[in-house]
Design a protein around this motif. Structure first.
Motif, PDB file in Angstrom:
ATOM      1  N   TYR A 427      56.769  62.489  65.144  1.00 37.94           N
ATOM      2  CA  TYR A 427      55.621  62.292  65.927  1.00 37.94           C
ATOM      3  C   TYR A 427      54.750  63.474  66.623  1.00 37.94           C
ATOM      4  N   TYR A 428      55.400  64.440  66.692  1.00 40.79           N
ATOM      5  CA  TYR A 428      54.763  65.717  66.941  1.00 40.79           C
ATOM      6  C   TYR A 428      53.800  66.063  65.722  1.00 40.79           C
ATOM      7  N   LEU A 429      54.269  65.992  64.680  1.00 36.41           N
ATOM      8  CA  LEU A 429      53.553  66.273  63.371  1.00 36.41           C
ATOM      9  C   LEU A 429      52.354  65.572  63.419  1.00 36.41           C
ATOM     10  N   MET A 430      52.539  64.222  63.470  1.00 37.39           N
ATOM     11  CA  MET A 430      51.276  63.228  63.278  1.00 37.39           C
ATOM     12  C   MET A 430      50.414  63.265  64.398  1.00 37.39           C
ATOM     13  N   GLU A 431      50.820  63.742  65.758  1.00 38.03           N
ATOM     14  CA  GLU A 431      50.035  64.122  66.610  1.00 38.03           C
ATOM     15  C   GLU A 431      49.081  65.475  66.301  1.00 38.03           C
ATOM     16  N   GLN A 432      49.534  66.268  65.594  1.00 36.71           N
ATOM     17  CA  GLN A 432      48.913  67.579  65.256  1.00 36.71           C
ATOM     18  C   GLN A 432      48.070  67.241  63.797  1.00 36.71           C
ATOM     19  N   ALA A 433      48.188  66.213  63.074  1.00 32.66           N
ATOM     20  CA  ALA A 433      47.384  66.119  61.942  1.00 32.66           C
ATOM     21  C   ALA A 433      45.900  66.270  62.400  1.00 32.66           C
ATOM     22  N   LYS A 434      45.107  67.066  61.407  1.00 29.79           N
ATOM     23  CA  LYS A 434      43.978  67.605  61.291  1.00 29.79           C
ATOM     24  C   LYS A 434      42.787  66.518  60.513  1.00 29.79           C
ATOM     25  N   ASN A 435      43.450  65.796  59.953  1.00 26.64           N
ATOM     26  CA  ASN A 435      42.399  64.725  59.040  1.00 26.64           C
ATOM     27  C   ASN A 435      43.096  63.891  58.339  1.00 26.64           C
ATOM     28  N   LYS A 436      42.180  63.067  57.525  1.00 30.78           N
ATOM     29  CA  LYS A 436      43.072  61.799  57.153  1.00 30.78           C
ATOM     30  C   LYS A 436      44.031  61.947  56.008  1.00 30.78           C
ATOM     31  N   GLU A 437      43.821  63.067  55.166  1.00 33.15           N
ATOM     32  CA  GLU A 437      44.731  63.517  54.213  1.00 33.15           C
ATOM     33  C   GLU A 437      46.307  63.804  54.774  1.00 33.15           C
ATOM     34  N   GLU A 438      46.043  64.691  55.894  1.00 27.28           N
ATOM     35  CA  GLU A 438      47.338  65.138  56.530  1.00 27.28           C
ATOM     36  C   GLU A 438      48.071  64.089  57.408  1.00 27.28           C
ATOM     37  N   LYS A 439      47.254  63.066  57.793  1.00 28.79           N
ATOM     38  CA  LYS A 439      47.862  62.096  58.502  1.00 28.79           C
ATOM     39  C   LYS A 439      48.550  61.106  57.248  1.00 28.79           C
ATOM     40  N   LEU A 440      47.888  61.072  56.222  1.00 29.62           N
ATOM     41  CA  LEU A 440      48.398  60.092  55.274  1.00 29.62           C
ATOM     42  C   LEU A 440      49.907  60.607  54.579  1.00 29.62           C
ATOM     43  N   TYR A 441      49.831  61.835  54.429  1.00 25.75           N
ATOM     44  CA  TYR A 441      50.794  62.898  54.261  1.00 25.75           C
ATOM     45  C   TYR A 441      52.061  62.384  55.045  1.00 25.75           C
ATOM     46  N   LEU A 442      51.796  62.530  56.248  1.00 24.69           N
ATOM     47  CA  LEU A 442      52.686  62.305  57.415  1.00 24.69           C
ATOM     48  C   LEU A 442      53.445  61.022  57.514  1.00 24.69           C
ATOM     49  N   TYR A 443      52.510  60.147  57.159  1.00 24.61           N
ATOM     50  CA  TYR A 443      52.705  58.601  57.134  1.00 24.61           C
ATOM     51  C   TYR A 443      53.898  58.317  55.939  1.00 24.61           C
ATOM     52  N   ASN A 444      53.375  59.362  54.801  1.00 23.35           N
ATOM     53  CA  ASN A 444      54.325  59.231  53.603  1.00 23.35           C
ATOM     54  C   ASN A 444      55.596  59.631  53.926  1.00 23.35           C
ATOM     55  N   HIS A 445      55.681  60.806  54.683  1.00 21.28           N
ATOM     56  CA  HIS A 445      57.111  61.430  54.731  1.00 21.28           C
ATOM     57  C   HIS A 445      57.821  60.437  55.815  1.00 21.28           C
ATOM     58  N   PHE A 446      57.262  59.951  56.965  1.00 19.69           N
ATOM     59  CA  PHE A 446      57.861  59.077  57.883  1.00 19.69           C
ATOM     60  C   PHE A 446      58.654  57.928  56.971  1.00 19.69           C
ATOM     61  N   LEU A 447      57.787  57.221  55.972  1.00 23.39           N
ATOM     62  CA  LEU A 447      58.195  56.204  55.413  1.00 23.39           C
ATOM     63  C   LEU A 447      59.415  56.813  54.481  1.00 23.39           C
ATOM     64  N   GLU A 448      59.354  57.862  53.840  1.00 25.93           N
ATOM     65  CA  GLU A 448      60.211  58.185  52.832  1.00 25.93           C
ATOM     66  C   GLU A 448      61.581  58.726  53.594  1.00 25.93           C
ATOM     67  N   SER A 449      61.439  59.241  54.819  1.00 26.14           N
ATOM     68  CA  SER A 449      62.629  59.305  55.508  1.00 26.14           C
ATOM     69  C   SER A 449      63.188  58.219  56.135  1.00 26.14           C
ATOM     70  N   PHE A 450      62.364  57.166  56.591  1.00 26.97           N
ATOM     71  CA  PHE A 450      63.060  56.183  57.137  1.00 26.97           C
ATOM     72  C   PHE A 450      63.638  55.228  55.629  1.00 26.97           C
ATOM     73  N   LYS A 451      63.027  55.312  54.775  1.00 28.76           N
ATOM     74  CA  LYS A 451      63.562  54.750  53.413  1.00 28.76           C
ATOM     75  C   LYS A 451      65.007  55.338  52.902  1.00 28.76           C
ATOM     76  N   GLY A 452      64.972  56.639  53.197  1.00 35.54           N
ATOM     77  CA  GLY A 452      66.308  57.151  52.641  1.00 35.54           C
ATOM     78  C   GLY A 452      67.260  57.359  53.824  1.00 35.54           C
ATOM     79  N   THR A 453      67.092  57.209  55.081  1.00 42.85           N
ATOM     80  CA  THR A 453      67.868  57.198  56.202  1.00 42.85           C
ATOM     81  C   THR A 453      68.368  55.743  56.638  1.00 42.85           C
ATOM     82  N   PHE A 454      67.584  54.597  56.472  1.00 46.58           N
ATOM     83  CA  PHE A 454      67.802  53.418  56.826  1.00 46.58           C
ATOM     84  C   PHE A 454      68.052  52.497  55.393  1.00 46.58           C
TER      85      PHE A 454
END
Length: 598
Positions: A427-454
């Motif tokens: 959530y911290y990193l997503m708040e710090q995202a500076k542009n669309k590409e970075e936010k998409l990247y963090l969305y990607n990471h969240f989904l990957e992390s959730f996929k792997g952990t859950f």
């Protein structure tokens, strides 16, 4: 790229084993001391009910021995883990485990004798000797398992069998970490080494031909050893079932959850929630296929970033600072503990030849937690570091407030603090995202992390339980039968947009957690709990942080579900799992909308 040898690393880059013992001679002295202590405790056999004072003395000596054992087991295991090819370290580990088995045999009388004492006697003993209250949690837990505790002779026999019971995992670990040899992959004239540690990082690149080549080379090695891995897993399942039946449990899974004081219904709730909402994961897979622009999505595309043109690398020192900032909502005391972990060499993060695959935190009471990983500078590594630090903080808080025995929280809650750290950092990193590409990247990471952990851990748990059920029903456990179950589960979980190949069917053979006695589903339940806790803390819900700290400080002083209720989450229902999947699905939809936005 040449692997670094362990001895080539500086003292500032590695654990300080002298925090535990000055040298191997001191370690060997501790082994001998523990055997003397075990012999002394054995002299109490038949006398625990003679007086409250003698019972107290015996409990104190047993606790002291358990603490000593935790130290020498940690020292020897960790020395071997940092270099699995080190035969001297392996020898020390084997000596430690042999001593632990012998000590266990000597103390096998203890719990059965506690159980032979009447409730009336114990109530009076606690009334007459107030200091016994220190051991009330331990005695309560022993008595809870009365119907699963045998007489002293049978307990001694089971204790002596523990060294054999660890054989499947020891053989698996040596085969995976020390003996398997992986070929290099040639790409554009460059030789790229493949290893267990490098596999996932290589799978996260944008070069699809390289991902495919690495995937095929990597799993071909496991495929070549499929029968050996199947035999080891078969032996693991058999030893689990043997101990379960010996202790009057109907199944190995029932024994596993019974020992940690959790109902099987928690697992049922998890599976029910996932099956009801599996379409949320299928929507994610469809989005992955769309964003990667592929006609056929393959299993070597599972880790590829959906945001192709965004590169992320973070060095170790910067990662530590980002974690400090991301975990600021947990308070100043938490910040100071993180700084302590950094400055006092709790973390062994450099990759070296022979280092154990994966990451873990080993809390050593009275010393400090020890974190092992092989840091490569990826975002996954950043979150792995935050994850292991969560384990460290949980142990530190519990040790500070509880004695040694009461600080040993059950495995069921062991992943809560670690995954809470991950959610807050994200959530911290997503708040710090500076542009669309970075936010998409963090969305990607969240989904990957959730996929792997859950989702992934739930799938692995289904595989583990299906395999155990097959064995318990008298069916053969072979590479063919295991691969069929694993193939079918991958098809169900990933859905119609994923092409399931034959190589992924052997993936089960590389999962060390299948030797941890039905551990993996707890990653999923813990993530669901962590999502709820993080949401409460970030919303600054009244009392949320204090309740979470109370949970962290409670050790094993209550059953796991009750402890989680202290943090405001109730796992006696499906709700935490359903809410977590709903949050995942909402991020899938937000990412799709942002991706399509001009």
């Amino acid at each position: 790229m040449k692997s670094v040898k362990r001895h080539e690393l500086s003292r500032e880059e590695v654990w300080h084993f002298d925090d535990l013992y000055a040298n191997d001679e001191a370690f060997l002295k501790a082994l001998a001391e523990s055997e003397e202590k075990a012999t002394e405790i054995a002299s109490y056999e038949g006398r625990l009910g003679s007086s409250p004072e003698l019972l107290l003395k015996a409990l104190k000596e047993k606790e002291a021995l358990a603490l000593l054992s935790s130290h020498f087991l940690a020292y020897s295991m960790m020395k071997s883990d940092v270099d699995t090819k080190d035969q001297e370290a392996l020898s020390l580990n084997q000596k430690a485990m042999a001593v632990e088995v012998r000590n266990g045999e000597k103390l096998a009388f203890f719990d059965p004798e506690i159980l032979s004492l009447s409730s009336e006697y114990l109530d009076k003993a606690f009334s007459d000797c107030k200091e016994l209250e220190r051991y009330s949690v331990y005695i309560k837990d022993v008595r809870r398992l009365k119907e699963h505790t045998l007489d002293k002779n049978a307990e001694k026999l089971l204790a002596s069998a523990q060294s054999m019971a660890s054989g499947p995992y020891q053989a698996f670990s040596m085969l995976q970490n020390a003996d398997l040899q992986f070929p290099s992959v040639e790409m554009n004239g460059e030789e790229i080494p493949v290893s267990n540690a490098r596999f996932v990082p290589l799978q996260t690149g944008n070069n699809r031909p390289l991902r495919k080549a690495v995937y095929e080379a990597f799993y071909k090695v496991y495929q070549d050893h499929r029968n050996t891995f199947a035999a080891l897993f078969d032996a693991q399942l058999k030893q689990q079932y043997f101990f379960a039946k010996a202790r009057n449990y109907p199944t190995a899974f029932a024994a596993s959850v019974g020992e940690v004081d959790v109902s099987e219904k928690v697992w049922d709730h998890l599976i029910s929630a996932v099956h009801k909402k599996i379409s949320a994961f299928h929507d994610y897979v469809a989005l992955r296929k769309e964003m990667l622009g592929l006609e056929d999505l393959s299993m070597y595309d599972v880790y590829a970033p959906m945001v192709k043109d965004y590169e992320y690398h973070i060095d170790f020192e910067e990662a530590k600072e980002v974690i400090l900032k991301g975990l600021k909502p947990l308070g100043e005391d938490y910040q100071e503990l993180l700084k302590k972990a950094y400055s006092e060499y709790w973390i062994d993060a450099k990759e070296n030849d022979g280092k154990r695959v994966g990451a873990y935190c080993n809390p050593v009471f009275g010393v400090h937690p020890f974190i092992l990983m092989s840091y490569q500078g990826t975002m996954d590594d950043l979150f792995t570091l935050a994850h292991e630090l969560g384990h460290a903080m949980h142990s530190y808080y519990s040790e500070k407030e509880q004695g040694f025995l009461n600080s040993q929280y059950k495995l069921f809650v062991a992943e809560v603090a670690s995954t809470t750290n991950e959610v807050l950092l994200l959530y911290y990193l997503m708040e710090q995202a500076k542009n669309k590409e970075e936010k998409l990247y963090l969305y990607n990471h969240f989904l990957e992390s959730f996929k792997g952990t859950f989702f992934r851990q739930t799938m692995l748990s289904e595989f583990e339980r299906k395999a155990a059920s097959m064995l318990e029903a008298g069916e053969a456990i072979t590479a063919d039968s295991l691969e069929k179950v694993y193939h079918d589960l991958n098809s169900y979980y990933f859905g119609p947009d994923m092409k399931i190949d034959d190589l992924i069917s052997v993936e089960w053979s590389r999962i060390p957690h299948f030797y941890y006695n039905f551990y993996v589903y707890q990653y999923a339940t813990s993530l669901a709990v962590s999502c709820a806790i993080a949401k409460r803390i970030l919303a600054k819900e009244k009392g949320a942080l204090e309740q979470y700290k109370k949970f962290l400080s409670s050790g094993c002083t209550n059953d796991p579900v009750s402890l989680l209720q202290l943090a405001g989450v109730d796992l006696s229902t499906e709700k935490p799992m359903v809410d977590a999947i709903s949050m995942f699905h909402s991020i899938v939809q937000e990412m799709r909308d942002l991706y399509h936005k001009a």
